[in-house]
Scaffold this motif. Structure first.
Motif, PDB file in Angstrom:
ATOM      1  N   ASP A   1      90.846 -18.921 -33.645  1.00 42.20           N
ATOM      2  CA  ASP A   1      91.064 -19.364 -32.269  1.00 42.20           C
ATOM      3  C   ASP A   1      92.178 -18.562 -31.605  1.00 42.20           C
ATOM      4  O   ASP A   1      92.081 -18.191 -30.430  1.00 42.20           O
ATOM      5  CB  ASP A   1      91.407 -20.853 -32.220  1.00 42.20           C
ATOM      6  N   ALA A   2      93.248 -18.303 -32.350  1.00 43.36           N
ATOM      7  CA  ALA A   2      94.370 -17.540 -31.793  1.00 43.36           C
ATOM      8  C   ALA A   2      93.942 -16.110 -31.482  1.00 43.36           C
ATOM      9  O   ALA A   2      94.271 -15.571 -30.415  1.00 43.36           O
ATOM     10  CB  ALA A   2      95.550 -17.547 -32.761  1.00 43.36           C
ATOM     11  N   LYS A   3      93.200 -15.491 -32.378  1.00 41.83           N
ATOM     12  CA  LYS A   3      92.742 -14.120 -32.137  1.00 41.83           C
ATOM     13  C   LYS A   3      91.849 -14.074 -30.894  1.00 41.83           C
ATOM     14  O   LYS A   3      91.990 -13.174 -30.060  1.00 41.83           O
ATOM     15  CB  LYS A   3      91.992 -13.581 -33.365  1.00 41.83           C
ATOM     16  N   THR A   4      90.986 -15.052 -30.738  1.00 40.79           N
ATOM     17  CA  THR A   4      90.136 -15.123 -29.546  1.00 40.79           C
ATOM     18  C   THR A   4      90.978 -15.260 -28.291  1.00 40.79           C
ATOM     19  O   THR A   4      90.758 -14.571 -27.294  1.00 40.79           O
ATOM     20  CB  THR A   4      89.145 -16.300 -29.663  1.00 40.79           C
ATOM     21  N   PHE A   5      91.980 -16.150 -28.312  1.00 40.80           N
ATOM     22  CA  PHE A   5      92.851 -16.351 -27.158  1.00 40.80           C
ATOM     23  C   PHE A   5      93.576 -15.061 -26.788  1.00 40.80           C
ATOM     24  O   PHE A   5      93.549 -14.630 -25.636  1.00 40.80           O
ATOM     25  CB  PHE A   5      93.865 -17.463 -27.437  1.00 40.80           C
ATOM     26  N   TYR A   6      94.210 -14.449 -27.751  1.00 41.18           N
ATOM     27  CA  TYR A   6      95.008 -13.255 -27.449  1.00 41.18           C
ATOM     28  C   TYR A   6      94.136 -12.081 -27.030  1.00 41.18           C
ATOM     29  O   TYR A   6      94.517 -11.312 -26.142  1.00 41.18           O
ATOM     30  CB  TYR A   6      95.935 -12.907 -28.619  1.00 41.18           C
ATOM     31  N   CYS A   7      92.961 -11.940 -27.629  1.00 39.85           N
ATOM     32  CA  CYS A   7      92.098 -10.800 -27.289  1.00 39.85           C
ATOM     33  C   CYS A   7      91.270 -11.053 -26.025  1.00 39.85           C
ATOM     34  O   CYS A   7      91.245 -10.214 -25.123  1.00 39.85           O
ATOM     35  CB  CYS A   7      91.194 -10.451 -28.467  1.00 39.85           C
ATOM     36  N   GLU A   8      90.608 -12.198 -25.950  1.00 37.63           N
ATOM     37  CA  GLU A   8      89.686 -12.432 -24.839  1.00 37.63           C
ATOM     38  C   GLU A   8      90.370 -12.943 -23.574  1.00 37.63           C
ATOM     39  O   GLU A   8      89.887 -12.697 -22.472  1.00 37.63           O
ATOM     40  CB  GLU A   8      88.577 -13.384 -25.275  1.00 37.63           C
ATOM     41  N   VAL A   9      91.481 -13.651 -23.718  1.00 38.23           N
ATOM     42  CA  VAL A   9      92.161 -14.211 -22.544  1.00 38.23           C
ATOM     43  C   VAL A   9      93.306 -13.302 -22.086  1.00 38.23           C
ATOM     44  O   VAL A   9      93.418 -12.982 -20.905  1.00 38.23           O
ATOM     45  CB  VAL A   9      92.673 -15.644 -22.825  1.00 38.23           C
ATOM     46  N   LEU A  10      94.152 -12.876 -23.034  1.00 38.92           N
ATOM     47  CA  LEU A  10      95.334 -12.099 -22.660  1.00 38.92           C
ATOM     48  C   LEU A  10      95.122 -10.585 -22.715  1.00 38.92           C
ATOM     49  O   LEU A  10      95.988  -9.834 -22.275  1.00 38.92           O
ATOM     50  CB  LEU A  10      96.533 -12.482 -23.533  1.00 38.92           C
ATOM     51  N   GLY A  11      93.998 -10.125 -23.250  1.00 41.57           N
ATOM     52  CA  GLY A  11      93.702  -8.700 -23.231  1.00 41.57           C
ATOM     53  C   GLY A  11      94.268  -7.885 -24.383  1.00 41.57           C
ATOM     54  O   GLY A  11      94.310  -6.660 -24.321  1.00 41.57           O
ATOM     55  N   PHE A  12      94.721  -8.548 -25.450  1.00 41.35           N
ATOM     56  CA  PHE A  12      95.150  -7.836 -26.641  1.00 41.35           C
ATOM     57  C   PHE A  12      93.917  -7.292 -27.354  1.00 41.35           C
ATOM     58  O   PHE A  12      92.784  -7.644 -27.012  1.00 41.35           O
ATOM     59  CB  PHE A  12      95.914  -8.773 -27.578  1.00 41.35           C
ATOM     60  N   VAL A  13      94.125  -6.451 -28.350  1.00 38.91           N
ATOM     61  CA  VAL A  13      93.032  -5.945 -29.162  1.00 38.91           C
ATOM     62  C   VAL A  13      93.292  -6.294 -30.621  1.00 38.91           C
ATOM     63  O   VAL A  13      94.448  -6.408 -31.051  1.00 38.91           O
ATOM     64  CB  VAL A  13      92.821  -4.420 -28.997  1.00 38.91           C
ATOM     65  N   GLU A  14      92.207  -6.462 -31.363  1.00 39.02           N
ATOM     66  CA  GLU A  14      92.336  -6.778 -32.780  1.00 39.02           C
ATOM     67  C   GLU A  14      92.982  -5.621 -33.513  1.00 39.02           C
ATOM     68  O   GLU A  14      92.650  -4.457 -33.299  1.00 39.02           O
ATOM     69  CB  GLU A  14      90.955  -7.071 -33.372  1.00 39.02           C
ATOM     70  N   GLY A  15      93.925  -5.953 -34.379  1.00 35.44           N
ATOM     71  CA  GLY A  15      94.559  -4.954 -35.224  1.00 35.44           C
ATOM     72  C   GLY A  15      93.932  -4.988 -36.599  1.00 35.44           C
ATOM     73  O   GLY A  15      92.966  -4.296 -36.880  1.00 35.44           O
ATOM     74  N   THR A  16      94.447  -5.877 -37.442  1.00 27.50           N
ATOM     75  CA  THR A  16      93.975  -6.007 -38.821  1.00 27.50           C
ATOM     76  C   THR A  16      93.456  -7.416 -39.022  1.00 27.50           C
ATOM     77  O   THR A  16      94.008  -8.365 -38.480  1.00 27.50           O
ATOM     78  CB  THR A  16      95.142  -5.745 -39.798  1.00 27.50           C
ATOM     79  N   ASP A  17      92.408  -7.548 -39.809  1.00 32.04           N
ATOM     80  CA  ASP A  17      91.916  -8.865 -40.201  1.00 32.04           C
ATOM     81  C   ASP A  17      91.337  -8.731 -41.607  1.00 32.04           C
ATOM     82  O   ASP A  17      90.201  -8.315 -41.781  1.00 32.04           O
ATOM     83  CB  ASP A  17      90.859  -9.379 -39.214  1.00 32.04           C
ATOM     84  N   VAL A  18      92.168  -9.042 -42.596  1.00 32.02           N
ATOM     85  CA  VAL A  18      91.738  -8.930 -43.988  1.00 32.02           C
ATOM     86  C   VAL A  18      92.192 -10.159 -44.763  1.00 32.02           C
ATOM     87  O   VAL A  18      93.228 -10.754 -44.465  1.00 32.02           O
ATOM     88  CB  VAL A  18      92.298  -7.663 -44.680  1.00 32.02           C
ATOM     89  N   THR A  19      91.391 -10.528 -45.751  1.00 31.72           N
ATOM     90  CA  THR A  19      91.762 -11.592 -46.673  1.00 31.72           C
ATOM     91  C   THR A  19      92.284 -10.937 -47.938  1.00 31.72           C
ATOM     92  O   THR A  19      91.652 -10.031 -48.473  1.00 31.72           O
ATOM     93  CB  THR A  19      90.561 -12.507 -46.978  1.00 31.72           C
TER      94      THR A  19
END
Length: 154
Positions: free
Chosen positions: A20-38
């Motif tokens: 949810d946070a990644k969606t908010f920051y990317c889709e609402v505030l215009g940030f871009v995804e950096g890293t997403d790993v488990t």
């Protein structure tokens, strides 16, 4: 040779849900995804960056290890209360960005207000973190003091 720090490269922001946070920051505030790993034992490393400042990654971290359970619980309570500080964002037009974000459903705790240092609005992200949105103007320490922002409150 003496080592020299060159910049801030990583900032941790505690969130209630990484997706949810990644969606908010990317889709609402215009940030871009950096890293997403488990990484081992379900630990997930999620970062976002602002396109104009890619050298600074914001880690979206769910409260947990390496925090103690007591500290993680305190962070979760602060997020639920909407009292966690986040960070500041700069904009060229605070009022227009405020209107755009309100249309997208972003919660603001303070609408755009004139301050000695510019126009400021305060919002909450979808985890409860406070984010300050500022359209800066030039100021001096005297300007801040004269506006009632000095250390003596005058």
């Amino acid at each position: 040779m003496t080592a020299v720090l060159t910049n801030i490269s990583l900032f941790t922001l505690y969130v209630t849900d990484q997706d949810d946070a990644k969606t908010f920051y990317c889709e609402v505030l215009g940030f871009v995804e950096g890293t997403d790993v488990t990484m081992g034992e379900g630990f997930r490393w999620v970062t976002v960056t602002h396109p104009a400042q890619p050298e600074l990654e914001v880690t979206l971290m769910v409260p947990g290890p390496p925090l103690t359970e007591d500290m993680a619980a305190a962070v979760r309570r602060a997020l639920a209360a909407g009292s966690m500080g986040g960070f500041g964002l700069t904009t060229d037009d605070c009022r227009a960005e405020y209107a755009r974000l309100v249309d997208l459903g972003v919660e603001f705790v303070q609408p755009p207000s004139e301050r000695p240092y510019g126009v400021e609005a305060v919002m909450r992200d979808n985890s409860g973190n406070w984010l300050v949105l500022v359209e800066p103007t030039a100021f001096t320490p005297e300007t801040l003091r004269d506006g009632g922002w000095g250390p003596d409150g005058s």
